[in-house]
Write a protein that holds these residues in place. Structure first.
Motif, PDB file in Angstrom:
ATOM      1  N   GLY A   1       0.822  -1.207   0.000  1.00  0.00           N
ATOM      2  CA  GLY A   1       0.000   0.000   0.000  1.00  0.00           C
ATOM      3  C   GLY A   1       0.853   1.253   0.000  1.00  0.00           C
ATOM      4  N   ALA A   2       1.907   1.247   0.808  1.00  0.00           N
ATOM      5  CA  ALA A   2       2.823   2.394   0.856  1.00  0.00           C
ATOM      6  C   ALA A   2       3.526   2.570  -0.492  1.00  0.00           C
ATOM      7  N   PHE A   3       3.880   1.456  -1.106  1.00  0.00           N
ATOM      8  CA  PHE A   3       4.541   1.494  -2.418  1.00  0.00           C
ATOM      9  C   PHE A   3       3.618   2.116  -3.467  1.00  0.00           C
ATOM     10  N   SER A   4       2.357   1.709  -3.474  1.00  0.00           N
ATOM     11  CA  SER A   4       1.406   2.243  -4.457  1.00  0.00           C
ATOM     12  C   SER A   4       1.096   3.714  -4.184  1.00  0.00           C
ATOM     13  N   THR A   5       1.089   4.090  -2.912  1.00  0.00           N
ATOM     14  CA  THR A   5       0.860   5.495  -2.555  1.00  0.00           C
ATOM     15  C   THR A   5       1.969   6.377  -3.120  1.00  0.00           C
ATOM     16  N   GLY A   6       3.183   5.839  -3.157  1.00  0.00           N
ATOM     17  CA  GLY A   6       4.307   6.564  -3.748  1.00  0.00           C
ATOM     18  C   GLY A   6       4.054   6.870  -5.220  1.00  0.00           C
ATOM     19  N   PHE A   7       3.531   5.881  -5.958  1.00  0.00           N
ATOM     20  CA  PHE A   7       3.175   6.095  -7.361  1.00  0.00           C
ATOM     21  C   PHE A   7       2.162   7.231  -7.485  1.00  0.00           C
ATOM     22  N   LEU A   8       1.107   7.144  -6.643  1.00  0.00           N
ATOM     23  CA  LEU A   8       0.027   8.121  -6.719  1.00  0.00           C
ATOM     24  C   LEU A   8       0.538   9.527  -6.413  1.00  0.00           C
ATOM     25  N   LEU A   9       1.335   9.653  -5.359  1.00  0.00           N
ATOM     26  CA  LEU A   9       1.818  10.975  -4.955  1.00  0.00           C
ATOM     27  C   LEU A   9       2.802  11.549  -5.970  1.00  0.00           C
ATOM     28  N   TYR A  10       3.608  10.694  -6.570  1.00  0.00           N
ATOM     29  CA  TYR A  10       4.534  11.154  -7.610  1.00  0.00           C
ATOM     30  C   TYR A  10       3.744  11.635  -8.832  1.00  0.00           C
ATOM     31  N   GLY A  11       2.650  10.931  -9.141  1.00  0.00           N
ATOM     32  CA  GLY A  11       1.784  11.359 -10.225  1.00  0.00           C
ATOM     33  C   GLY A  11       1.178  12.725  -9.959  1.00  0.00           C
ATOM     34  N   VAL A  12       0.735  12.950  -8.720  1.00  0.00           N
ATOM     35  CA  VAL A  12       0.176  14.249  -8.326  1.00  0.00           C
ATOM     36  C   VAL A  12       1.231  15.344  -8.500  1.00  0.00           C
ATOM     37  N   ALA A  13       2.470  15.051  -8.071  1.00  0.00           N
ATOM     38  CA  ALA A  13       3.557  16.031  -8.161  1.00  0.00           C
ATOM     39  C   ALA A  13       3.834  16.421  -9.620  1.00  0.00           C
ATOM     40  N   LEU A  14       3.840  15.421 -10.517  1.00  0.00           N
ATOM     41  CA  LEU A  14       4.102  15.701 -11.933  1.00  0.00           C
ATOM     42  C   LEU A  14       2.972  16.520 -12.554  1.00  0.00           C
ATOM     43  N   LEU A  15       1.734  16.177 -12.223  1.00  0.00           N
ATOM     44  CA  LEU A  15       0.591  16.930 -12.755  1.00  0.00           C
ATOM     45  C   LEU A  15       0.625  18.372 -12.253  1.00  0.00           C
ATOM     46  N   TYR A  16       0.996  18.539 -10.990  1.00  0.00           N
ATOM     47  CA  TYR A  16       1.109  19.902 -10.441  1.00  0.00           C
ATOM     48  C   TYR A  16       2.237  20.671 -11.135  1.00  0.00           C
ATOM     49  N   GLY A  17       3.317  19.980 -11.409  1.00  0.00           N
ATOM     50  CA  GLY A  17       4.444  20.620 -12.074  1.00  0.00           C
ATOM     51  C   GLY A  17       4.087  21.152 -13.460  1.00  0.00           C
ATOM     52  N   VAL A  18       3.220  20.426 -14.154  1.00  0.00           N
ATOM     53  CA  VAL A  18       2.824  20.836 -15.508  1.00  0.00           C
ATOM     54  C   VAL A  18       1.740  21.903 -15.472  1.00  0.00           C
ATOM     55  N   THR A  19       0.724  21.709 -14.615  1.00  0.00           N
ATOM     56  CA  THR A  19      -0.470  22.568 -14.665  1.00  0.00           C
ATOM     57  C   THR A  19      -0.473  23.675 -13.609  1.00  0.00           C
ATOM     58  N   GLY A  20       0.328  23.513 -12.556  1.00  0.00           N
ATOM     59  CA  GLY A  20       0.359  24.523 -11.502  1.00  0.00           C
ATOM     60  C   GLY A  20      -0.806  24.461 -10.544  1.00  0.00           C
ATOM     61  N   THR A  21      -1.564  23.362 -10.575  1.00  0.00           N
ATOM     62  CA  THR A  21      -2.699  23.199  -9.664  1.00  0.00           C
ATOM     63  C   THR A  21      -2.926  21.721  -9.372  1.00  0.00           C
ATOM     64  N   THR A  22      -3.524  21.451  -8.221  1.00  0.00           N
ATOM     65  CA  THR A  22      -3.930  20.074  -7.903  1.00  0.00           C
ATOM     66  C   THR A  22      -5.451  19.927  -7.953  1.00  0.00           C
ATOM     67  N   LYS A  23      -6.156  21.004  -8.278  1.00  0.00           N
ATOM     68  CA  LYS A  23      -7.619  20.944  -8.422  1.00  0.00           C
ATOM     69  C   LYS A  23      -7.973  20.141  -9.669  1.00  0.00           C
TER      70      LYS A  23
END
Length: 487
Positions: free
Chosen positions: A172-194
């Motif tokens: 579960g912790a391993f998969s959470t890492g994938f999810l959070l890294y995905g959030v970080a990349l999307l934020y990096g491109v779009t500038g928002t997490t909404k």
């Protein structure tokens, strides 16, 4: 400047948007205090108090129907969509609590904190369902997951339970890492997490959807969700965790948290990642087939019923993914209906297993239920109804659920996907019928004298049977509610 920020923050706070989870969290903290001052082993009042808490939360949740509330600067939206999934999570938690009290006493773990953890898990699931910000969804996922890690390994003296808790925690912790890294990349491109902010950015900047960082972020985010819904090839944790966890918790994990994960899944894919539709549907087509097929074919060789139902749960996640592939209104309303149906039929099946299991549950095998149809006919009939619904046999709710899912695929032109889904349903007949054959066509080796009905479990089984039969005969009203819950 600071004063303006504080004022804006105060104006954006809307506790109505999180009221159901707020009520549940308060009750959870009260239960923790009550359990501290309660005599050890006297958990029945705590169990019923937690059930009452869920009933009150259900009333508060339903009061928000057709009255959407946004709060916390648009990070939370309690709309019909969230309300529908919140009710599924509440029903799953309530049925879990009803079947838990006598079970915990039998296994030697009558601990009041167990019920508080279920309430906190449900609150986390609600945040996932109503989250319109990736960080809100992540927060809900973590509250849900941490509570489930503890519940999965609740029987500290049992090796299987320890194994279940550790495997679920590490993977579960391993998969959470994938999810959070995905959030970080999307934020990096779009500038928002909404979620809507990401969609608006992509609409205004068409090049963003082909940006390698955006695509990688979206895929990593979806990988985290695929783990939570136990889709192949991210299903490896499911059999061991389902087999080793306390049976009521296994039932709960297969219904409530899975529904919450699908709620977040639908919001993210159909709003934030809409520009990636072609790529996502192509990937999900393959994953849906792989998940259905792997779940069903591995279940064929299972002798332990809990493990068999774990692989069955994987296959049902595959059926639900078909609705996401369809990417239309029938698809996601079909998923909503199917999650509700699956909650009733799977929770009901596990409620029967709670009653027929001995201490340690080593008898919960296909051979362990030999002759139960004659020794405990009421329980055998109940289990048969749930198994028939899991097969997708009319007039049960399982048939209606699969019908809507496959109809959505056909409408979108994915005819072969629907055909593969129907063929997989045919394969599942073998391992479900094998349990029924053992109950009715094999001589009993034991008298099942320990399988005594108690009030809580009896109520949970009756509610589950009512849900399976009513939604099978009259699916229309609930499907209409699911359509109203669209966004």
């Amino acid at each position: 400047m600071d004063a303006n920020l504080v004022q804006e923050a105060i104006q954006n706070v809307n506790f109505s948007a999180i009221m159901p989870s707020l009520v549940l969290s308060v009750f959870g903290m009260v239960l923790l205090l009550v359990s501290v001052f309660s005599q050890r082993g006297k958990t029945t009042p705590i169990a019923w108090l937690s059930f009452i808490a869920l009933v009150i939360t259900g009333i508060v949740t339903l009061s928000g129907w057709n009255n959407p509330q946004a709060g916390f600067a648009g990070s939370v939206l309690l709309d019909n969509f969230a309300t529908f999934f919140n009710m599924i999570c509440i029903i799953a938690a309530a049925l879990t609590i009803l079947m838990s009290d006598n079970y915990l006493k039998r296994e030697g773990y009558p601990v009041g904190e167990y019920y508080a953890l279920i309430l906190f898990t449900t609150a986390g699931a609600m945040w996932m369902a109503s989250g319109t910000d990736l960080m809100t969804i992540f927060l809900g996922l973590e509250v849900l997951s941490v509570s489930l890690y503890v519940l999965a390994g609740f029987f500290r003296d049992q090796t299987r339970s320890n194994e279940a808790g550790l495997k679920y925690f590490f993977l579960g912790a391993f998969s959470t890492g994938f999810l959070l890294y995905g959030v970080a990349l999307l934020y990096g491109v779009t500038g928002t997490t909404k979620i809507h902010g990401i969609a608006e950015y992509v609409a205004a900047n068409s090049a963003a959807s082909s940006n390698i960082m955006f695509i990688a972020g979206g895929m990593l985010l979806l990988t985290g969700f695929l783990f939570k819904v136990a889709a192949a090839p991210f299903h490896m944790w499911t059999p061991d965790v389902y087999q080793g966890a306390p049976t009521p918790i296994t039932a709960f994990m297969s219904a409530g948290p899975k529904a919450a994960a699908f709620a977040a899944f639908i919001r993210v894919t159909m709003v934030a990642l809409e520009s990636m539709q072609a790529d996502i549907t192509a990937v999900f087509w393959v994953l849906a087939v792989l998940t259905m097929t792997a779940g069903n074919f591995i279940a064929l060789s299972q002798k332990d019923i809990k493990r068999m139902l774990a692989y069955s749960s994987i296959s049902h996640a595959g059926y639900a993914l078909v609705g996401l592939v369809a990417w239309n209104e029938i698809g996601y309303t079909g998923i909503m209906f199917y999650m509700l149906v699956y909650t009733f039929m799977n929770m009901g099946a596990f409620a029967v297993l709670v009653l027929i299991g001995k201490k340690g549950e080593d008898n919960l095998t296909v051979d362990g239920v030999k002759g139960m149809g004659y020794k405990r006919p009421v329980l055998a009939i109940a289990l048969s109804i749930f198994l028939l619904s899991l097969m997708g046999m009319p007039p049960t709710a399982g048939f209606a659920g699969k019908f809507y899912i496959f109809a959505a695929a056909v409408k979108s032109g994915y005819i072969w996907l629907a055909v593969i889904g129907v063929l997989n349903s045919a394969v599942s007949l073998y391992y479900y019928l094998r349990v029924m054959v053992s109950m009715y066509f094999k001589d009993a080796e034991e008298d099942f004298s320990w399988a005594v009905m108690n009030t809580g479990t009896a109520i949970s089984i009756v509610i589950a049977i009512a849900g399976v039969l009513l939604l099978g005969v009259l699916p229309g009203p609930v499907m209409e509610m699911a359509k109203l819950a669209g966004f």
